[in-house]
Design a protein around this motif. Structure first.
Motif, mmCIF file in Angstrom:
data_model
loop_
_atom_site.group_PDB
_atom_site.id
_atom_site.type_symbol
_atom_site.label_atom_id
_atom_site.label_comp_id
_atom_site.label_asym_id
_atom_site.label_seq_id
_atom_site.Cartn_x
_atom_site.Cartn_y
_atom_site.Cartn_z
ATOM 1 N N PHE A 1 -3.783 -2.842 -4.741
ATOM 2 C CA PHE A 1 -3.544 -1.723 -4.461
ATOM 3 C C PHE A 1 -2.799 -0.921 -3.638
ATOM 4 O O PHE A 1 -3.894 -1.068 -2.578
ATOM 5 N N PHE A 2 -2.082 -0.943 -3.610
ATOM 6 C CA PHE A 2 -1.492 0.415 -2.188
ATOM 7 C C PHE A 2 -1.629 1.408 -2.183
ATOM 8 O O PHE A 2 -1.327 2.366 -2.448
ATOM 9 N N LEU A 3 -2.843 2.753 -1.244
ATOM 10 C CA LEU A 3 -2.677 3.677 -1.484
ATOM 11 C C LEU A 3 -2.307 4.263 -0.422
ATOM 12 O O LEU A 3 -2.080 3.838 1.026
ATOM 13 N N LEU B 1 0.282 -8.883 0.500
ATOM 14 C CA LEU B 1 -0.050 -9.722 -0.428
ATOM 15 C C LEU B 1 0.338 -10.809 -0.705
ATOM 16 O O LEU B 1 1.659 -11.349 -0.088
ATOM 17 N N PRO B 2 -0.269 -11.860 -1.683
ATOM 18 C CA PRO B 2 0.570 -13.225 -1.762
ATOM 19 C C PRO B 2 1.511 -13.536 -2.393
ATOM 20 O O PRO B 2 1.512 -12.800 -3.167
ATOM 21 N N ASP B 3 2.686 -14.953 -2.787
ATOM 22 C CA ASP B 3 2.953 -14.984 -2.581
ATOM 23 C C ASP B 3 3.818 -14.966 -4.696
ATOM 24 O O ASP B 3 4.287 -14.461 -5.224
ATOM 25 N N ASP B 4 2.408 -15.226 -4.920
ATOM 26 C CA ASP B 4 2.150 -15.014 -6.537
ATOM 27 C C ASP B 4 1.673 -14.088 -7.091
ATOM 28 O O ASP B 4 1.000 -14.258 -7.830
ATOM 29 N N GLY B 5 1.267 -13.398 -5.441
ATOM 30 C CA GLY B 5 0.110 -12.411 -5.592
ATOM 31 C C GLY B 5 0.644 -10.821 -7.171
ATOM 32 O O GLY B 5 1.745 -10.511 -7.424
ATOM 33 N N CYS B 6 -0.286 -9.824 -7.370
ATOM 34 C CA CYS B 6 -0.229 -8.349 -8.167
ATOM 35 C C CYS B 6 -0.301 -7.294 -7.601
ATOM 36 O O CYS B 6 -1.798 -7.516 -7.104
ATOM 37 N N GLY B 7 -0.030 -6.665 -7.098
ATOM 38 C CA GLY B 7 -0.416 -5.517 -6.511
ATOM 39 C C GLY B 7 -0.214 -3.590 -7.614
ATOM 40 O O GLY B 7 1.399 -3.838 -8.086
ATOM 41 N N ALA B 8 -0.297 -2.807 -7.133
ATOM 42 C CA ALA B 8 0.192 -1.781 -7.920
ATOM 43 C C ALA B 8 0.230 -0.429 -6.179
ATOM 44 O O ALA B 8 -0.305 -0.255 -5.595
ATOM 45 N N PHE B 9 1.407 0.052 -6.833
ATOM 46 C CA PHE B 9 1.775 1.620 -6.580
ATOM 47 C C PHE B 9 0.764 2.723 -7.512
ATOM 48 O O PHE B 9 1.584 3.022 -8.468
ATOM 49 N N LEU B 10 0.244 2.967 -7.606
ATOM 50 C CA LEU B 10 -0.117 4.330 -7.948
ATOM 51 C C LEU B 10 0.189 5.419 -7.663
ATOM 52 O O LEU B 10 -0.110 6.156 -6.615
ATOM 53 N N VAL B 11 0.914 6.611 -9.019
ATOM 54 C CA VAL B 11 1.727 7.328 -8.304
ATOM 55 C C VAL B 11 1.211 8.685 -9.843
ATOM 56 O O VAL B 11 0.687 8.676 -10.869
ATOM 57 N N TRP B 12 0.991 9.770 -9.095
ATOM 58 C CA TRP B 12 1.095 11.136 -9.360
ATOM 59 C C TRP B 12 1.072 11.376 -10.767
ATOM 60 O O TRP B 12 3.482 11.098 -10.231
ATOM 61 N N GLY B 13 1.261 11.468 -12.191
ATOM 62 C CA GLY B 13 2.644 11.906 -12.949
ATOM 63 C C GLY B 13 3.590 10.665 -13.509
ATOM 64 O O GLY B 13 2.325 9.775 -13.524
ATOM 65 N N ASP B 14 4.494 11.487 -13.753
ATOM 66 C CA ASP B 14 5.598 9.946 -14.035
ATOM 67 C C ASP B 14 6.319 9.534 -12.957
ATOM 68 O O ASP B 14 6.634 10.592 -12.049
#
Length: 257
Positions: A31-33, A101-114
């Motif tokens: 998770f990227f914050l 993030l590794p080449d086959d990895g899964c990352g995410a950005f958590l965004v306020w609202g929509d």
């Protein structure tokens, strides 16, 4: 290939997460914050609480400092300052995706609202992807916006029967006034309380700050000078106490019968 989720997490209430958002969080490894400084540390804390409740697999949280920007939309060169800020943010996103993030990895950005409504994340990811240095695919998970939350908290609709609603910014409202043919106007990003210019015109206002959080504030009623001053005073005191404020409001004029 690397996978990125852009997850809308609602206006601040962890219970506003959709099932799709919960599933995406459950799949994410990194998770990227973005840290916006000590004054807004509670924004990071809210995200961390969401992860505590819903991040069911082993994961890492990578925090980067959000670049500073000029937030006074009335200053000359504001558009250029925003472009520069977006480029610097893109540099950070590029570094995070390429290096964390590794080449086959899964990352995410958590965004306020929509993520689709007055948020820069999607545009910045498109820029990073276009640079070609970090190959990835991305999926957008919609969220409950502050606009939806505002209407729900005030137990009202966003539009009147058969009538349009417009979503705009405080700067646009100040420049153009209330649009012709639109009786319901939702205003975001208004640091200068532009609603005070429209007292005495038979409007109603539905105002909310820190929507969905324990600090939530709601005020509504006919927009006269007294209510405009009260909202401005409450807003100023809340901002002084917390160091930041996020507020949204709906201006409504009655439709002649």
């Amino acid at each position: 290939m690397k996978q990125i989720f852009v997850i809308g997490i609602g206006a601040g209430d962890p219970d506003q997460l959709t099932l799709q958002a919960v599933r995406a969080i459950g799949r994410t490894e990194v998770f990227f914050l973005l840290d916006k400084g000590e004054e807004k540390a509670d924004l990071v804390a809210l995200r961390e609480e969401i992860l505590r409740q819903h991040a069911v697999r082993p994961h890492r949280v990578v925090v980067a400092r959000d670049p500073e920007r000029d937030r006074d939309r009335t200053t000359p060169g504001y558009a250029n300052a925003v472009d520069d800020w977006r480029r610097r943010r893109a540099d950070i996103y590029e570094r995070l995706i390429a290096g964390e993030l590794p080449d086959d990895g899964c990352g995410a950005f958590l965004v306020w609202g929509d993520p689709a409504l007055y948020d820069s994340t999607l545009g910045i990811l498109e820029e990073v992807h276009g640079r070609g240095s970090a190959a990835f695919e991305w999926t957008v998970v919609p969220g409950v916006s502050s606009v939806s939350s505002l209407a729900a908290k005030h137990r009202t609709g966003l539009n009147q029967v058969g009538r349009p609603v417009q979503i705009t910014t405080g700067r646009r409202l100040a420049d153009g006034g209330l649009p012709d043919g639109v009786d319901d106007v939702v205003v975001m990003l208004d640091a200068h309380q532009t609603f005070g210019r429209f007292t005495g015109q038979g409007l109603e206002i539905y105002w909310g700050a820190y929507l969905g959080t324990p600090d939530e504030i709601l005020l509504s009623g006919p927009l006269d000078d007294a209510l405009a001053l009260r909202i401005s005073d409450v807003r100023a005191r809340a901002r002084a106490r917390k160091g930041w404020i996020m507020d949204t409001y709906l201006l409504r004029r009655g439709v002649p019968t």
